[in-house]
Design an enzyme around this catalytic site. Structure first.
Site, PDB file in Angstrom:
ATOM      1  N   HIS A 106       0.843  -1.202   0.000  1.00  0.00           N
ATOM      2  CA  HIS A 106       0.000   0.000   0.000  1.00  0.00           C
ATOM      3  C   HIS A 106       0.880   1.255   0.000  1.00  0.00           C
ATOM      4  CE1 HIS A 106      -3.093  -2.590   2.327  1.00  0.00           C
ATOM      5  NE2 HIS A 106      -3.631  -2.363   1.147  1.00  0.00           N
TER       6      HIS A 106
ATOM      7  N   LYS B 202     -17.652  -5.945   6.679  1.00  0.00           N
ATOM      8  CA  LYS B 202     -16.349  -6.611   6.646  1.00  0.00           C
ATOM      9  C   LYS B 202     -15.785  -6.698   8.061  1.00  0.00           C
ATOM     10  CE  LYS B 202     -12.560  -6.610   3.295  1.00  0.00           C
ATOM     11  NZ  LYS B 202     -11.832  -5.801   2.324  1.00  0.00           N
TER      12      LYS B 202
ATOM     13  N   ARG C 192      -1.669  -6.113  -8.379  1.00  0.00           N
ATOM     14  CA  ARG C 192      -0.701  -7.166  -8.060  1.00  0.00           C
ATOM     15  C   ARG C 192      -0.768  -8.211  -9.163  1.00  0.00           C
ATOM     16  NH1 ARG C 192      -3.035  -7.524  -2.076  1.00  0.00           N
ATOM     17  NH2 ARG C 192      -4.794  -6.877  -3.325  1.00  0.00           N
TER      18      ARG C 192
ATOM     19  N   SER D  21      -2.857  -7.560   3.246  1.00  0.00           N
ATOM     20  CA  SER D  21      -3.072  -7.395   4.687  1.00  0.00           C
ATOM     21  C   SER D  21      -3.410  -8.730   5.335  1.00  0.00           C
ATOM     22  CB  SER D  21      -4.220  -6.413   4.932  1.00  0.00           C
ATOM     23  OG  SER D  21      -3.936  -5.167   4.360  1.00  0.00           O
TER      24      SER D  21
HETATM   25  P1  ADP Z   1      -6.132  -5.841   0.363  1.00  0.00           P
HETATM   26  O1  ADP Z   1      -6.470  -6.239  -1.047  1.00  0.00           O
HETATM   27  O2  ADP Z   1      -4.773  -6.266   0.820  1.00  0.00           O
HETATM   28  O3  ADP Z   1      -7.226  -6.066   1.377  1.00  0.00           O
HETATM   29  P2  ADP Z   1      -6.945  -3.127   0.222  1.00  0.00           P
HETATM   30  O4  ADP Z   1      -8.354  -3.426  -0.043  1.00  0.00           O
HETATM   31  O5  ADP Z   1      -6.651  -2.339   1.431  1.00  0.00           O
HETATM   32  O6  ADP Z   1      -5.982  -4.331   0.302  1.00  0.00           O
HETATM   33  O7  ADP Z   1      -6.284  -2.497  -1.057  1.00  0.00           O
HETATM   34  C1  ADP Z   1      -6.288  -1.154  -1.350  1.00  0.00           C
HETATM   35  C2  ADP Z   1      -5.523  -0.919  -2.626  1.00  0.00           C
HETATM   36  O8  ADP Z   1      -4.153  -1.243  -2.423  1.00  0.00           O
HETATM   37  C3  ADP Z   1      -5.968  -1.786  -3.804  1.00  0.00           C
HETATM   38  O9  ADP Z   1      -5.865  -1.000  -4.966  1.00  0.00           O
HETATM   39  C4  ADP Z   1      -4.964  -2.876  -3.868  1.00  0.00           C
HETATM   40  O10 ADP Z   1      -4.793  -3.381  -5.163  1.00  0.00           O
HETATM   41  C5  ADP Z   1      -3.719  -2.142  -3.418  1.00  0.00           C
HETATM   42  N1  ADP Z   1      -2.761  -3.042  -2.841  1.00  0.00           N
HETATM   43  C6  ADP Z   1      -2.959  -3.884  -1.821  1.00  0.00           C
HETATM   44  N2  ADP Z   1      -1.841  -4.601  -1.582  1.00  0.00           N
HETATM   45  C7  ADP Z   1      -0.925  -4.185  -2.491  1.00  0.00           C
HETATM   46  C8  ADP Z   1       0.425  -4.555  -2.800  1.00  0.00           C
HETATM   47  N3  ADP Z   1       1.046  -5.519  -2.121  1.00  0.00           N
HETATM   48  N4  ADP Z   1       1.063  -3.911  -3.799  1.00  0.00           N
HETATM   49  C9  ADP Z   1       0.419  -2.957  -4.498  1.00  0.00           C
HETATM   50  N5  ADP Z   1      -0.849  -2.581  -4.285  1.00  0.00           N
HETATM   51  C10 ADP Z   1      -1.516  -3.181  -3.299  1.00  0.00           C
END
Ligand code: ADP
Length: 160
Positions: A17, A41, A89, A127
């Site tokens: 992130h 969630k 990803r 996460s």
């Molecule tokens: P997760 O998919 O881990 O629950 P979130 O919903 O918080 O994460 O994701 C928020 C944004 O961050 C999304 O656009 C997701 O693609 C991006 N994101 C999450 N993990 C990564 C990562 N390891 N590398 C790049 N972008 C990421």
């Protein structure tokens, strides 16, 4: 003034992130990290905790942190944001993100979804993976910013 939004659950924020947020901060004048407060969630950290963890890790002057429980495009319109920035990803992200981007575009055509590719080392970082490794006693220090490593350990061990 070009405003972008980086939305997500951030439960908790990872180095994946953070990389996307910092790269967005170079491309746009102002970046809002928007924590989704989706009540359906089950999260490990409350909205306030997730926002505080993000604030502790991000040092860019043009990045702020906020939360929102409604439609992302309504928030984007209210702020006059020109872009929603998402990290991509593996291919597994693609279908869902593509659907969301098309939906958001039809609801609010003035706002573009911009995809930044994840760094190689963050391709499989999420996460939920961090929480799983942590709860099994593994080392998470290469997955999350050092400022928050202890908070995550404590939460996974049930100490806080
Ligand atoms: P997760 O998919 O881990 O629950 P979130 O919903 O918080 O994460 O994701 C928020 C944004 O961050 C999304 O656009 C997701 O693609 C991006 N994101 C999450 N993990 C990564 C990562 N390891 N590398 C790049 N972008 C990421």
């Amino acid at each position: 003034m070009k405003i972008a939004i980086c939305p997500g659950s951030f439960d908790p924020i990872t180095l994946g992130h953070l990389d996307i947020i910092e790269r967005a901060a170079v491309l746009f004048d102002e970046v809002i990290v928007l924590v989704a407060s989706n009540k359906s969630k089950n999260t490990s950290f409350s909205i306030e905790e997730r926002m505080e963890l993000i604030r502790r890790c991000v040092s860019n002057k043009n990045v702020t942190v906020d939360c929102h429980s409604g439609l992302l495009v309504d928030y984007a319109r209210e702020k006059g944001a020109v872009a929603i920035v998402k990290g991509l990803r593996a291919m597994s992200d693609f279908d869902y993100e593509f659907q969301q981007a098309l939906t958001n575009k039809s609801l609010y055509p003035e706002c573009e979804t911009v995809f930044l590719t994840a760094k190689g080392e963050n391709m499989f970082l999420s996460s939920s993976m961090v929480k799983q490794v942590c709860s099994l006693g593994g080392d998470i220090s290469s997955f999350v910013p050092e400022e928050i490593v202890n908070d995550i350990y404590k939460r996974c061990k049930g100490e806080i």
